[in-house]
Design an enzyme around this catalytic site. Structure first.
Site, short mmCIF file in Angstrom:
data_model
loop_
_atom_site.label_atom_id
_atom_site.label_comp_id
_atom_site.label_asym_id
_atom_site.label_seq_id
_atom_site.Cartn_x
_atom_site.Cartn_y
_atom_site.Cartn_z
N GLN A 1 -89.15 0.62 -31.02
CA GLN A 1 -89.81 -0.39 -31.72
C GLN A 1 -90.33 0.17 -32.90
OE1 GLN A 1 -89.81 -3.37 -31.13
NE2 GLN A 1 -91.19 -4.36 -32.68
N THR B 1 -84.38 2.30 -5.84
CA THR B 1 -84.92 1.55 -6.93
C THR B 1 -86.64 1.36 -6.88
OG1 THR B 1 -85.07 -0.60 -5.39
CG2 THR B 1 -82.94 -0.16 -6.77
N SER B 2 -87.22 0.71 -7.78
CA SER B 2 -88.74 0.54 -7.93
C SER B 2 -89.24 -0.46 -6.62
CB SER B 2 -88.93 -0.13 -9.39
OG SER B 2 -88.68 0.64 -10.20
N GLU B 3 -88.15 -1.17 -6.23
CA GLU B 3 -88.75 -2.15 -5.09
C GLU B 3 -88.73 -1.32 -3.81
OE1 GLU B 3 -86.24 -2.87 -7.34
OE2 GLU B 3 -87.20 -4.65 -8.33
N PHE C 1 -73.24 14.04 -3.86
CA PHE C 1 -73.89 13.77 -2.61
C PHE C 1 -73.34 12.02 -2.51
CE2 PHE C 1 -78.01 11.51 -1.28
CZ PHE C 1 -78.17 12.33 0.20
N THR D 1 -74.53 6.23 -1.23
CA THR D 1 -74.31 4.87 -1.60
C THR D 1 -72.75 4.36 -1.75
OG1 THR D 1 -76.12 5.34 -3.32
CG2 THR D 1 -74.64 3.36 -3.66
N PRO E 1 -69.98 0.94 -2.22
CA PRO E 1 -69.73 -0.42 -2.93
C PRO E 1 -70.58 -1.50 -2.39
CG PRO E 1 -67.68 0.66 -2.78
CD PRO E 1 -68.68 1.34 -1.89
N GLU F 1 -81.62 6.91 -7.03
CA GLU F 1 -82.31 7.54 -6.08
C GLU F 1 -83.60 6.40 -5.41
OE1 GLU F 1 -83.02 11.78 -5.89
OE2 GLU F 1 -81.34 12.10 -7.30
N GLY G 1 -76.79 0.01 -0.71
CA GLY G 1 -77.22 0.90 -1.64
C GLY G 1 -78.60 1.24 -1.06
C1 LIG Z 1 -75.40 6.35 -12.71
C2 LIG Z 1 -75.73 6.35 -11.32
C3 LIG Z 1 -75.61 7.40 -10.65
C4 LIG Z 1 -75.94 7.54 -9.20
N1 LIG Z 1 -75.62 8.76 -8.53
C5 LIG Z 1 -75.50 8.71 -7.11
C6 LIG Z 1 -75.20 9.55 -6.29
O1 LIG Z 1 -74.96 10.43 -6.79
N2 LIG Z 1 -75.16 9.63 -4.88
C7 LIG Z 1 -75.39 8.38 -4.52
O2 LIG Z 1 -75.49 8.17 -3.10
N3 LIG Z 1 -75.77 7.30 -5.17
C8 LIG Z 1 -75.97 7.43 -6.55
N4 LIG Z 1 -76.22 6.12 -6.98
C9 LIG Z 1 -76.64 4.88 -6.38
C10 LIG Z 1 -78.08 4.69 -6.55
O3 LIG Z 1 -78.68 5.49 -5.85
C11 LIG Z 1 -77.94 3.02 -6.15
O4 LIG Z 1 -77.37 2.23 -7.21
C12 LIG Z 1 -79.60 2.61 -5.69
O5 LIG Z 1 -79.87 3.29 -4.71
C13 LIG Z 1 -79.42 0.99 -5.53
O6 LIG Z 1 -78.62 0.64 -4.80
P1 LIG Z 1 -77.75 -0.57 -4.98
O7 LIG Z 1 -76.98 -0.22 -6.49
O8 LIG Z 1 -76.50 -0.91 -3.93
O9 LIG Z 1 -78.41 -1.84 -5.49
P2 LIG Z 1 -78.89 -2.90 -4.10
O10 LIG Z 1 -79.50 -1.86 -2.86
O11 LIG Z 1 -77.88 -3.83 -3.72
O12 LIG Z 1 -80.34 -3.44 -4.70
C14 LIG Z 1 -80.14 -4.65 -5.54
C15 LIG Z 1 -81.66 -5.16 -5.90
O13 LIG Z 1 -82.03 -5.51 -4.73
C16 LIG Z 1 -83.22 -5.13 -4.58
N5 LIG Z 1 -83.50 -5.08 -3.16
C17 LIG Z 1 -82.40 -4.45 -2.06
N6 LIG Z 1 -83.15 -4.46 -0.70
C18 LIG Z 1 -84.51 -5.21 -1.19
C19 LIG Z 1 -85.58 -5.28 -0.20
N7 LIG Z 1 -85.49 -5.22 1.05
N8 LIG Z 1 -86.53 -5.83 -0.85
C20 LIG Z 1 -86.87 -6.24 -2.00
N9 LIG Z 1 -85.81 -5.82 -2.82
C21 LIG Z 1 -84.69 -5.31 -2.68
C22 LIG Z 1 -82.98 -3.52 -5.24
O14 LIG Z 1 -84.49 -3.12 -5.61
C23 LIG Z 1 -82.23 -3.84 -6.36
O15 LIG Z 1 -83.34 -4.67 -7.41
C24 LIG Z 1 -76.08 6.34 -8.64
C25 LIG Z 1 -76.16 5.09 -9.31
C26 LIG Z 1 -75.96 4.99 -10.66
C27 LIG Z 1 -75.92 3.75 -11.44
#
Ligand SMILES: Cc1cc2nc3c(=O)[nH]c(=O)nc-3n(C[C@H](O)[C@H](O)[C@H](O)COP(=O)(O)OP(=O)(O)OC[C@H]3O[C@@H](n4cnc5c(N)ncnc54)[C@H](O)[C@@H]3O)c2cc1C
Length: 382
Positions: free
Chosen positions: A339, A368-370, A123, A126, A128, A366, A131
């Protein structure tokens, strides 16, 4: 209100628990260490019908429900999360979009293979550069005659580069909406399509026996009929898929949290310090009691979200609560289990080391916690 499982759900849970202990536990540490994909385990899960759990029999599924999938994920993750995420991504991110939004022809072509576990689908949402802010998608698809021409890249895509990966669904900008926002659509790209390149596997902190790649699309052409659902529905489609997927990730997180309790209980009874098993000390007992409490409450949260979804009620907020709470609990329990194991907890030969490495991504993938907090706050009217 009845929190007890039905006979079918209980039987499924027991059979997956046995499978995880007998077929996954003995071999998974080696896959994890060597970063190899567990094809044989996937084949066996296929034979058990796990990839077809929440789909109707007419498509080759098992005729179960999404809750059945969650129970299977919980039991797998209790032993290993790489195997659990392989199943989660294959079903809720891979096959589900085709089942929910695909044409009869797309379903007939892809679902039998995906639901038997013979093939996997990725799927691709996301990228580079984006996300959490999926509306920032840069990948573009332009209709040229009867073909879509796709250009762009996707990051961190699970199950996208195995020997049995049949396709990825890709979210792309296909135009501009009347209000000036991006028109997003979803397109099926079969593996091996010219212009579709799968980069070598990432070197990850955890989930080391699962498959994750960056994907590039360079003038990649697929038939116009590979559009999944209606043009411009991409945003609504992935929101639905992610809402459901969060319940599944919560179940997986509960499994990891419970696995930490299992391993800690065993170790606390065996390990001696100051002439007694460490489990005799109240400090250790309280840690394990708190871990059990957290796993239990997180389980109730995902049961609630799944029950609302299956009843056809709104479940967005409850799915976000379940995912947020269960992933926090998984990280907490992994830290405490390590621990309790002392220095051995820092050694890769102990399952808790794997749990610790595998827990953190649950607070990221899927949504983040935020992002979960944003969803809950929005749903509360903020
Ligand atoms: C092992 C792995 C498997 C994955 N598999 C898939 C997959 O199959 N398909 C797919 O599409 N994706 C996949 N992902 C991607 C995953 O869903 C994203 O990494 C995730 O949604 C976060 O996006 P990002 O890494 O771009 O972080 P970012 O969006 O850049 O976020 C960086 C930080 O900023 C915070 N942030 C961003 N916006 C805000 C806001 N408005 N307010 C406060 N905080 C904010 C975030 O919470 C985070 O702490 C996978 C990731 C990993 C590591």
């Amino acid at each position: 209100m009845d929190f007890r499982l039905s006979e079918e759900h209980e039987a499924l849970r027991e059979s997956v628990r046995d499978f995880a202990r007998e077929a996954v536990a003995p071999v998974i540490a080696e896959h994890y260490e060597r970063h190899t994909f567990p094809y044989e385990i996937v084949r066996q899960m296929g034979k058990m019908g796990l990839f077809g759990l929440p789909f109707p029999e007419e498509h080759g599924g098992m005729g179960g429900d999404y809750f059945a999938l969650c129970l299977a994920l919980e039991e797998l993750a209790r032993v290993d999360s790489s195997v659990a995420i392989t199943l989660e991504a294959a079903v809720s991110l891979g096959a589900m979009p085709i089942y929910r939004f695909g044409t009869d022809e797309q379903q007939a072509r892809w679902l039998p293979k995906l639901l038997s576990g013979e093939a996997l689908a990725g799927f691709g949402l996301t990228e580079p550069g984006t996300g959490s802010d999926a509306g920032g998608t840069q990948t573009r698809a332009v209709l040229d005659g009867d073909e879509w021409v796709i250009n762009g890249s996707k990051a961190f895509i699970t199950n996208s580069g195995t020997d049995i990966t049949a396709l990825v669904t890709v979210t792309a900008v296909t135009g501009t909406n009347p209000d000036g926002s991006k028109e997003l659509s979803t397109i099926i790209v079969p593996s091996g399509t010219p212009g579709f390149t799968v980069a070598p596997a990432y070197s990850k902190v955890g989930w080391n026996a699962s498959d994750t790649h960056e994907l590039t699309f360079d003038d990649c052409r697929v038939p116009a009929g590979n559009l999944l659902g209606a043009r411009g529905r991409g945003f609504a489609q992935f929101l639905r898929i992610l809402d459901e997927g969060r319940i599944a990730i919560a179940a997986l997180a509960v499994g990891l949290a419970q696995g930490c309790v299992d391993e800690s209980l065993k170790y606390a009874k065996e390990r001696q310090a100051f002439g007694r098993p460490i489990g005799n000390y109240q400090a250790i007992q309280f840690k394990i009691a708190d871990m059990e409490l957290k796993a239990h409450t997180a389980r109730l949260a995902y049961y609630d979200a799944a029950a609302r979804m299956l009843a056809g009620e709104p479940f967005k907020r409850q799915a976000a609560i379940a995912k947020l709470h269960a992933s926090t609990v998984a990280v907490d329990n992994a830290r405490e289990a390590t621990q309790i194991h002392g220095g051995y907890g820092f050694m890769n030969e102990y399952p808790v080391a794997r749990f610790w490495r595998d827990s953190k991504i649950l607070e990221i993938g899927e949504g983040t916690s935020e992002v979960q907090r944003m969803i809950i706050a929005r749903d509360l009217g903020l």
